[in-house]
Design a protein around this motif. Structure first.
Motif, short mmCIF file in Angstrom:
data_model
loop_
_atom_site.label_atom_id
_atom_site.label_comp_id
_atom_site.label_asym_id
_atom_site.label_seq_id
_atom_site.Cartn_x
_atom_site.Cartn_y
_atom_site.Cartn_z
N ASP A 696 -5.02 -12.39 19.21
CA ASP A 696 -4.51 -11.64 20.37
C ASP A 696 -4.33 -12.57 21.57
OD1 ASP A 696 -3.64 -9.29 21.64
OD2 ASP A 696 -5.63 -8.95 22.48
N ILE A 697 -5.30 -13.46 21.79
CA ILE A 697 -5.22 -14.40 22.92
C ILE A 697 -4.00 -15.32 22.75
CG2 ILE A 697 -6.36 -16.34 24.04
CD1 ILE A 697 -9.04 -14.99 23.26
N ALA A 712 -8.19 -10.66 27.22
CA ALA A 712 -8.70 -10.72 25.85
C ALA A 712 -9.77 -11.78 25.71
CB ALA A 712 -7.54 -10.97 24.88
N ALA A 713 -9.59 -12.92 26.38
CA ALA A 713 -10.57 -14.00 26.29
C ALA A 713 -11.90 -13.60 26.91
CB ALA A 713 -10.03 -15.26 26.97
N GLY A 724 -20.73 -16.73 13.23
CA GLY A 724 -19.73 -16.76 12.18
C GLY A 724 -18.72 -17.88 12.41
N VAL A 725 -18.03 -18.27 11.32
CA VAL A 725 -17.05 -19.35 11.43
C VAL A 725 -15.84 -18.92 12.25
CG1 VAL A 725 -15.78 -18.74 9.34
CG2 VAL A 725 -15.89 -21.13 10.09
N SER A 726 -15.60 -17.60 12.36
CA SER A 726 -14.46 -17.13 13.16
C SER A 726 -14.62 -17.47 14.63
CB SER A 726 -14.30 -15.61 12.98
OG SER A 726 -13.90 -15.30 11.68
N TRP A 727 -15.84 -17.76 15.04
CA TRP A 727 -16.04 -18.16 16.44
C TRP A 727 -15.27 -19.45 16.75
CZ3 TRP A 727 -17.93 -15.27 20.21
CH2 TRP A 727 -18.22 -15.87 21.43
N ALA A 728 -15.10 -20.31 15.76
CA ALA A 728 -14.33 -21.54 15.97
C ALA A 728 -12.88 -21.22 16.33
CB ALA A 728 -14.39 -22.41 14.71
N PHE A 729 -12.31 -20.17 15.73
CA PHE A 729 -10.95 -19.77 16.05
C PHE A 729 -10.86 -19.26 17.48
CE2 PHE A 729 -11.14 -19.94 11.54
CZ PHE A 729 -9.86 -20.18 11.08
N LEU A 730 -11.89 -18.52 17.92
CA LEU A 730 -11.89 -18.03 19.30
C LEU A 730 -12.03 -19.19 20.28
CD1 LEU A 730 -11.86 -15.62 21.22
CD2 LEU A 730 -14.33 -15.40 20.90
N LEU A 731 -12.85 -20.19 19.94
CA LEU A 731 -12.97 -21.38 20.79
C LEU A 731 -11.63 -22.10 20.89
CD1 LEU A 731 -16.42 -22.73 19.55
CD2 LEU A 731 -15.93 -21.82 21.83
N PHE A 732 -10.91 -22.18 19.77
CA PHE A 732 -9.60 -22.81 19.79
C PHE A 732 -8.66 -22.06 20.75
CE2 PHE A 732 -5.25 -23.09 18.14
CZ PHE A 732 -5.07 -24.46 18.09
N ALA A 733 -8.64 -20.73 20.66
CA ALA A 733 -7.75 -19.94 21.52
C ALA A 733 -8.14 -20.10 22.98
CB ALA A 733 -7.81 -18.48 21.10
N ARG A 734 -9.44 -20.12 23.27
CA ARG A 734 -9.87 -20.30 24.66
C ARG A 734 -9.50 -21.69 25.16
NH1 ARG A 734 -15.94 -17.52 24.42
NH2 ARG A 734 -15.22 -15.33 24.54
N GLY A 735 -9.59 -22.68 24.27
CA GLY A 735 -9.18 -24.02 24.65
C GLY A 735 -7.70 -24.08 25.03
N VAL A 736 -6.85 -23.38 24.29
CA VAL A 736 -5.42 -23.32 24.61
C VAL A 736 -5.22 -22.73 26.00
CG1 VAL A 736 -3.24 -22.21 23.98
CG2 VAL A 736 -4.68 -23.23 22.21
N LEU A 737 -5.97 -21.67 26.32
CA LEU A 737 -5.84 -21.05 27.65
C LEU A 737 -6.29 -22.02 28.74
CD1 LEU A 737 -7.01 -17.32 27.38
CD2 LEU A 737 -4.71 -18.24 27.46
#
Length: 824
Positions: A696-697, A712-713, A724-737
């Motif tokens: 979503d982010i 969303a962030a 969970g490993v999905s936290w890495a995907f959220l970190l990636f999206a936050r890094g993009v922002l």
């Protein structure tokens, strides 16, 4: 009013022994209510007509939507002043406002200067000799005189004939109004007088107004003694005024009148539902609301409904104390059945009744606690109040007998199932069938909570081990839509169930746990409780354990060599191997081949959802989105067929990721929206909840909707999400922002933490998330060119080893520009 109180003694004496035929008397203070002339015509004719013409008396709030009835009363009183006799019956269920309209009639009569005699029947006085007549006519013979004692001894002493003579004489002097409330409780002598007054020409200028609600005083007299015909004999001035429930507009008007302001539509709707339009019940609820200082605003709708339910409970308790036991039993049978059985069956359930079903239906409606439609149902919260009067064991027994009766007469299965919900285990196979069939229907029409209740109730019945395991899986699937954690526990119970015959069910349960992410935080240990008994089951559990652990180098203690020749040919194992090989990032050809093997139909296919979704994800990393799309479509159809919400959500989410990687932002938004409608964010397992949020982010950011991306962030996720490993995907999206808002230091921290989490699981493939190149960009902005070059070079080498550059797997880059890769 106590017995013996009167507005005026029509026989020329007041209760205090004074002669005062020319004055009306206030019934509480004996004050004159108005001067009248001494001639009979002067009293109640000219002055009465003038008083009625002057306008209506102030209206009670209970007379809302009773304008037509009030007009009939005014007309009859005006005709009474002209010398015409008449009779009026006011009828309606308890709470319909009969007493309020009767009081209004008395007020109109007093306004006109007519003498008024009032009497009130009561349940406790039904068998009291001449109870009503003692209220109307004590001046004829004082209480305790020979006439009354003779009556009590068994004779009538010519009392009724004497009373008719006295009435005729009194009405020669002035028009007279007789009022009787709760006529259904009238004693036998009072009934005989009412019969005489309603079936024979009335003596002189007399208006008789009686109110009743149709309830019997005792079983032998179930007919309504006050059920007068509209007209009898030579008397044409007779009216029956049936009071109907208030309409929605009437309820709104009554609320506004009580509260002093218009009511919100939600308040009106709640009160209509809770009171069924009963003016008395509504007035009591509004009185309590006013005492609490409540206003009829939208946010108070539930509180108004609760007050109405409390008032209904009080009225129900009072009514059960007064009606015969047989009628109480019928009311409680109606409450248990709640419209699920035909009325003749409800009557059979209640026990022997000394009346026909049609008459019983009318008596039920007269209580004001049931509807008039077929079959009768309790209004509002009346069912709960009616059944609360029964001990718990008696309630359960009534439900069980109702369900068994419904089954014997082949009632609709859904009706039998609803009746079983309140019954203890009946120990019969038909009960399980009825409950599970109804649960399937409830799921089909998206009533998951009802389905959960039905399946939970079915599990209380005795049954075989396999059938119980099947129901546990079914219940786990159903609870996944409302309370996913409870569903996980049901599936866990299946894992602990032994026996070779249950191997397929254990595999299904384990598969659903892995798809939902419930097996990830504990890794393979979550699935270790299962003890596979067949080769197929062992292969399936091996694959699921590998997916739960997510380690290309070591899965559950077993060595996994993604480049060797030891990968089994089982489709489930092939799906897991394809994903782990893709994460390892060294053998693209092998990963793609394994993924195709896992998705092959039909001979090589697997029925498990998690390995097939993993195979589709592997195809995304190999740059084969067309095959991934086809595989996801097949998984989605299968998950919907099984009603596996977690599988549907994961398939939709992966499809959204596919479209996002291809740069198809609108398509990605559509698929992500579907995923979150199927499984709202709060229902995703904490281990997987960051994944849809990360998509979503990225989606909002790359569509230029930066504010939505930032919101969303900032969403807070449940405890355990960071593990969970999905936290890495959220970190990636936050890094993009962070990079987009020109905060390179923050973006570097997000990308590096993302990389650490992926590398901890040996997920080295840059096609999964190109965190190195994005971190290198941020490092370059800070002037740290050497570190940036090292990361960029590392990603380049890994990409060359894998054979697909990250740009091909992620066509949308953090800068907002697009590099669209080929789909095939």
């Amino acid at each position: 009013m106590a017995h013996g109180e009167h507005t005026l003694d029509p026989f020329g004496r007041d209760p205090f022994g004074r002669s005062d035929t020319g004055r009306g008397t206030d019934r509480r203070t004996a004050r004159p209510t108005g001067d009248t002339a001494s001639t009979p015509r002067a009293q109640g004719t000219d002055s009465g007509r003038a008083a009625l013409a002057a306008g209506p008396t102030p209206r009670s709030a209970l007379l809302v939507e009773r304008e037509a009835e009030c007009a009939v009363l005014a007309t009859m009183l005006a005709e009474l002043g002209e010398g015409l006799a008449g009779r009026i019956r006011i009828t309606g269920h308890p709470g319909a406002g009969c007493s309020a309209l009767l009081r209004h009639a008395g007020q109109l009569a007093e306004q006109a200067g007519f003498p008024v005699l009032r009497a009130y029947a009561a349940p406790a006085e039904t068998n009291l000799p001449y109870g009503v007549l003692r209220q109307w006519f004590p001046p004829v013979e004082p209480i305790g005189a020979r006439l009354w004692s003779g009556v009590e001894a068994g004779g009538n002493g010519g009392l009724l004939a004497r009373l008719r003579q006295e009435l005729r004489a009194a009405t020669r002097r002035a028009p007279l109004v007789l009022l009787l409330d709760d006529a259904q409780w009238c004693d036998p002598a009072g009934r005989r007088l009412l019969t005489a007054l309603t079936r024979l020409p009335l003596p002189g200028r007399l208006l008789v107004v009686a109110a009743d609600n149709g309830l019997p005083a005792e079983l032998p007299v179930w007919e309504n003694a006050a059920a007068w015909p509209a007209a009898q004999g030579a008397v044409a001035h007779a009216h029956v005024l049936p009071l109907r429930p208030l309409s929605t507009d009437g309820v709104a008007a009554m609320v506004a009148e009580h509260c002093g302001e218009p009511a919100a539509a939600t308040v009106v709707a709640a009160l209509v539902s809770a009171t069924a339009g009963s003016p008395a019940l509504l007035a009591e609820a509004l009185r309590r609301a006013t005492a609490l200082g409540m206003r009829p605003t939208a946010d108070q709708a539930s509180r108004f409904a609760a007050l109405a339910a409390d008032a209904l409970g009080d009225r129900t308790a009072r009514l059960l104390d007064t009606v015969p036991p047989e009628l109480a039993a019928l009311l409680q049978a109606v409450a248990v059945c709640d419209g699920q059985l035909e009325f003749d069956l409800v009557c059979r359930l209640a026990g022997p009744l000394p009346m026909a079903a049609a008459q019983a239906r009318e008596l039920l409606a007269a209580t004001g606690l049931t509807t008039r439609r077929e079959p009768p149902r309790p209004i509002g919260a009346a069912a709960g109040h009616l059944l609360a009067a029964l001990p718990a064991a008696a309630r359960s027994d009534l439900h069980a007998r109702a369900a068994e009766l419904g089954h014997r007469v082949a009632a609709p299965p859904d009706a039998v199932a609803r009746l079983l919900l309140g019954a203890p285990p009946v120990g019969a196979p038909w009960a399980v069938t009825a409950l599970t069939d109804r649960a399937a229907h409830s799921r089909a029409v998206d009533r998951s909570e009802e389905a959960v209740r039905l399946l939970s109730r079915a599990l209380r019945e005795p049954m075989g081990r396999r059938r119980r395991a099947e129901l546990l899986v079914e219940l786990g699937l159903t609870e996944a839509r409302t309370t996913p954690g409870a569903g996980d526990r049901r599936l866990g119970q299946v894992l602990h169930t032994g026996g070779a015959d249950l191997a397929p069910l254990r595999l299904v349960a384990a598969d659903l746990l892995v798809v939902r992410g419930a097996a990830e935080l504990g890794g393979a240990a979550v699935l270790a409780a299962a003890n596979p008994t067949t080769a197929t089951e062992r292969a399936g559990f091996d694959a699921l354990r590998q997916l739960a652990a997510g380690l290309p180098g070591d899965a559950g203690g077993r060595h996994w060599d993604p480049t060797g020749q030891g990968c089994p040919g089982d489709p489930a194992r092939s799906g897991a191997a394809a994903w782990l090989t893709a994460l390892d990032g060294r053998d693209l050809t092998r990963a793609r081949s394994l993924a195709h093997a896992a998705l092959a139909e039909p001979a090589g296919g697997t029925t498990l959802l998690a390995p097939r979704i993993a195979a589709c994800q592997a195809l995304l990393l190999t740059g084969d989105p067309a095959a991934a799309r086809d595989g996801l479509d097949a998984v989605l159809l299968d998950a919907r067929r099984r009603e596996a919400a977690a599988g549907v959500g994961r398939a939709l989410l992966t499809r959204a990721e596919l479209e996002l990687r291809l740069g198809r932002l609108d398509e990605a938004a559509r698929w992500l929206g579907q995923a979150l409608r199927e499984v709202p964010l709060e229902h995703w397992h904490p281990a997987l909840a960051p994944a849809p949020l990360a998509l979503d982010i990225l989606l909002n950011h790359w569509r230029g909707q930066h504010a939505r991306a930032e919101r969303a962030a900032a969403v807070r996720l449940p405890a355990g999400a960071e593990q969970g490993v999905s936290w890495a995907f959220l970190l990636f999206a936050r890094g993009v922002l962070c990079a987009a808002r020109d905060a390179p230091a923050e973006s570097i921290e997000c990308f590096r933490e993302c990389g650490r989490r992926l590398l901890a699981r040996r997920w080295t493939n840059p096609a999964l998330l190109p965190w190195r190149s994005l971190a290198a960009d941020a490092l370059g902005r800070l002037g740290r060119r050497a570190a940036a070059a090292r990361l960029a070079l590392e990603e380049q080498e890994l990409a060359e080893r894998w054979g697909v550059w990250p740009a091909r797997c992620w066509s949308v880059r953090q800068s907002g520009s697009r590099t669209i890769g080929e789909e095939n």
